[in-house]
Design an enzyme around this catalytic site. Structure first.
Site, PDB file in Angstrom:
ATOM      1  N   HIS A 169       4.454   3.278  -7.100  1.00 34.80           N
ATOM      2  CA  HIS A 169       4.710   4.603  -6.550  1.00 34.80           C
ATOM      3  C   HIS A 169       4.611   5.682  -7.623  1.00 34.80           C
ATOM      4  CE1 HIS A 169       7.039   3.200  -2.731  1.00 34.80           C
ATOM      5  NE2 HIS A 169       5.768   3.404  -2.489  1.00 34.80           N
ATOM      6  N   ARG A 200      -3.596   8.541   5.652  1.00 31.21           N
ATOM      7  CA  ARG A 200      -2.463   7.659   5.954  1.00 31.21           C
ATOM      8  C   ARG A 200      -1.590   8.345   7.003  1.00 31.21           C
ATOM      9  NH1 ARG A 200      -2.587   8.052   0.214  1.00 31.21           N
ATOM     10  NH2 ARG A 200      -3.253   6.133  -0.823  1.00 31.21           N
ATOM     11  N   ARG A 220      -6.613   5.971   9.023  1.00 33.37           N
ATOM     12  CA  ARG A 220      -6.063   4.614   9.129  1.00 33.37           C
ATOM     13  C   ARG A 220      -4.906   4.642  10.117  1.00 33.37           C
ATOM     14  NH1 ARG A 220      -3.295   2.152   3.923  1.00 33.37           N
ATOM     15  NH2 ARG A 220      -1.603   3.508   4.600  1.00 33.37           N
ATOM     16  N   GLU A 264      -8.547  -5.796   2.883  1.00 39.80           N
ATOM     17  CA  GLU A 264      -7.412  -5.907   1.958  1.00 39.80           C
ATOM     18  C   GLU A 264      -7.001  -7.352   1.740  1.00 39.80           C
ATOM     19  OE1 GLU A 264      -4.585  -2.325   3.114  1.00 39.80           O
ATOM     20  OE2 GLU A 264      -5.514  -3.227   4.894  1.00 39.80           O
ATOM     21  N   ASN A 319      -5.953  -1.948  -3.772  1.00 41.48           N
ATOM     22  CA  ASN A 319      -4.585  -2.220  -4.220  1.00 41.48           C
ATOM     23  C   ASN A 319      -4.078  -3.528  -3.613  1.00 41.48           C
ATOM     24  OD1 ASN A 319      -5.036   0.365  -5.107  1.00 41.48           O
ATOM     25  ND2 ASN A 319      -3.526   1.327  -3.800  1.00 41.48           N
ATOM     26  N   ASP A 320      -4.126  -3.606  -2.284  1.00 40.36           N
ATOM     27  CA  ASP A 320      -3.666  -4.825  -1.619  1.00 40.36           C
ATOM     28  C   ASP A 320      -4.624  -5.982  -1.850  1.00 40.36           C
ATOM     29  OD1 ASP A 320      -1.143  -4.576  -0.387  1.00 40.36           O
ATOM     30  OD2 ASP A 320      -1.974  -3.244   1.120  1.00 40.36           O
ATOM     31  N   ARG A 341       2.084  -5.725  -6.713  1.00 43.67           N
ATOM     32  CA  ARG A 341       1.512  -4.519  -7.298  1.00 43.67           C
ATOM     33  C   ARG A 341       2.539  -3.632  -7.985  1.00 43.67           C
ATOM     34  NH1 ARG A 341      -0.308  -1.394  -1.809  1.00 43.67           N
ATOM     35  NH2 ARG A 341      -0.215   0.511  -3.041  1.00 43.67           N
ATOM     36  N   CYS A 393     -11.281   2.845  -0.841  1.00 45.36           N
ATOM     37  CA  CYS A 393     -10.241   3.871  -0.737  1.00 45.36           C
ATOM     38  C   CYS A 393      -8.998   3.492  -1.526  1.00 45.36           C
ATOM     39  CB  CYS A 393      -9.879   4.138   0.727  1.00 45.36           C
ATOM     40  SG  CYS A 393      -9.180   2.713   1.591  1.00 45.36           S
TER      41      CYS A 393
END
Length: 556
Positions: free
Chosen positions: A186, A288, A325, A415, A438-439, A449, A486
């Site tokens: 974050h 998002r 998304r 992902e 990321n995922d 992560r 993305c």
């Protein structure tokens, strides 16, 4: 004496200034026993403190806006978790004070998260911050936080909670360095949104003495301790030259020989639109929508409320591509009315599209609101599902889109390794794929992560991850369809060139990164990008992959 430390660079730019450390304090209350007749009063004190902290987090989110708002609203929900508060109440009933009940209940919950080995383990820092804020309020002491200073400084900390990162003043906090965290934590995401240079996962960061002058390179991850005056001037000159080059950069993303790679923005809501437009985003690659659902975790927002938010975003990008998304609930984004509370491993359970398929009324409501929002606008709306595992998932999502009357392209996020490996199959059902790196890294390497100790496995330069991206891009190219990225990988200028070389057709990132990526792409031909991609995939680790790509592109 000058020394070089190295962590993980997560936000571009160079910061030079004196070190200031994040305030710390022991916030463990005494384990005193209270009389039973005082329990109702203590329970009321605990609830009032929790509500006050949750309100403060929401207020901070409203001030920060954008991605920070969604993060802080999720943290507020964490503070008011019903099961957690039930445990607090039980502990007070058997003799704990309000502050001790909070402390012990959060400690028990913390142990569960720390042992989870998934997304939730990465939320320990967020949970600790919530606990400290509640206990500090109950004890009547100041909450440890960002130091007061009249002069600009570089903030050093063990870790930074979202509530601290979201409201950093960039005129005072030149950059920050933490011992914990990773490239997709974050704090890293919020640092990029703020445009503040940042380095995370730096061993020994808190041991650097207060007041020591440091130079922080948020691109390379290098932290130069006590640099000579000449070195400082050299770094400032290079930073000024880089800013001038960025300021001169404009227009669409393309390589030096004219190969188009559209540069899109990741946004968390309408509040992010001004920055995206100012950065020259060619559209939105990841909208998002969770922020709408976090306002009230007990029920889905009305279709009218959703329509209003979606319409603002679609109106801002006429004739442009906007990729939305649908709700990605579950794991670290639990919603009371959707996600099960007793899953042993939520990151591997019912989340993303799986949640929506179990609650089709929520999905259909969101799709209808999107369809209405796009009516009469010249925007190119595309809608994608999170956490698609296979063709069956993709087919179910496409059917739901058609049933809702959505006039848009339907897509799937890649992902999960299975989706990358079977991208050709998934693309039989949808019109595009978008890689959430990321995922994808997290699930490929079984590496949370948010855990700094696993930063090397979260590095998007890992050759295995590049292989999965290449497989997806090749499948899309064979079928004449698009394959975007993305995830945070797209925000790395050098890696962006490699991604273009792998066949990725668009890049979406935090808006602060767009000028950097645009400038980098414009330096090289597509052939050079392809050679750099091949060199990176031939390496055995992330560091070697990065070095190999740099060597190809620099001509060394």
């Amino acid at each position: 004496m000058e020394a070089m430390l190295r962590g993980v660079g997560v936000s571009h730019g160079v910061a030079i200034g004196p070190v200031r450390h994040m305030g710390t304090a022991v916030l463990e209350p005494p384990a005193t026993q209270i009389p039973s007749d005082e329990a109702p009063h203590e329970q009321a004190r605990a609830q009032a403190a929790v509500d006050a902290v949750a309100a403060d987090l929401i207020a901070r989110g409203n001030l920060a806006g954008g991605e920070a708002q969604a993060v802080l609203e999720a943290q507020a929900l964490m503070a008011q978790d019903p099961e957690l508060m039930a445990d607090v109440s039980r502990r007070i009933t058997v003799g704990s004070s309000a502050e001790r009940g909070i402390y012990d209940a959060f400690a028990a919950y913390r142990a569960l998260l720390a042992a989870a080995g998934d997304y939730l383990a990465g939320r320990v820092a967020d949970l600790d911050d919530v606990r400290n804020r509640i206990v500090a309020r109950l004890l009547g002491v100041p909450m440890p936080g960002v130091p007061d200073s009249d002069e600009p400084y570089v903030l050093f900390a063990h870790d930074l909670a979202p509530a601290d990162t979201a409201l950093l003043d960039p005129t005072l906090v030149l950059g920050f360095v933490t011992e914990e965290g990773g490239p997709t934590s974050h704090s890293a995401i919020l640092a990029r949104a703020l445009g503040v240079p940042a380095v995370v996962a730096l061993p020994g960061a808190t041991e650097v003495a207060e007041g020591t002058v440091v130079a922080v390179d948020g691109s390379s991850g290098e932290v130069l301790v006590d640099p000579a005056q000449e070195k400082q001037e050299e770094l400032r000159q290079k930073a000024a030259e880089r800013r001038a080059a960025l300021a001169a950069s404009s227009g669409p993303g393309r390589t030096s020989d004219g190969h188009r790679v559209p540069l899109l923005a990741n946004i968390g809501g309408p509040a992010d639109l001004p920055a995206a437009l100012a950065a020259g985003a060619e559209g939105v690659g990841l909208f998002r929508t969770e922020f709408l659902f976090l306002d009230d975790s007990a029920q889905a927002p009305s279709e009218e409320k959703q329509y209003e938010a979606y319409r603002k975003v679609l109106e801002a990008f006429p004739e442009s591509r906007v990729v939305v998304r649908v709700l990605d609930a579950g794991a670290d984004k639990p919603l009371d009315f959707l996600t099960p509370a007793d899953e042993p491993n939520p990151a591997l359970g019912v989340r993303g599209l799986r949640t929506l398929l179990e609650h089709p009324e929520v999905l259909s409501g969101q799709l209808r609101a999107l369809a209405k929002a796009a009516e009469g606008l010249p925007v190119h709306l595309e809608v994608m599902a999170p956490m698609v595992a296979d063709r069956q998932d993709a087919r179910a999502f496409a059917e739901a889109c058609r049933e809702a009357g959505l006039q848009a392209k339907f897509g799937a996020m890649v992902e999960i390794p299975s989706a990358a490996l079977r991208a050709r199959s998934i693309l039989q059902e949808v019109e595009f794929v978008s890689l959430g790196t990321n995922d994808l890294a997290q699930y490929t390497f079984a590496a949370d992560r948010q855990v700094g100790a696993l930063a090397r496995l979260q590095d998007p330069w890992q050759p295995a991850l590049l292989d999965l991206i290449a497989v997806s891009a090749e499948a899309a190219q064979a079928l004449g369809k698009s394959c975007g990225v993305c995830g945070e990988a797209a925000s790395d200028p050098l890696l962006a060139c490699v991604l273009a070389g792998l066949g990725v057709t668009s890049l979406s990132m935090g808006t602060a990164s767009i000028p950097y990526v645009r400038t980098a792409l414009a330096k090289y031909t597509l052939a050079q990008c392809r050679r750099a991609a091949a060199a990176a995939r031939a390496a055995d680790n992330a560091a070697d992959a990065r070095a190999a790509a740099h060597q190809v592109l620099s001509g060394e």
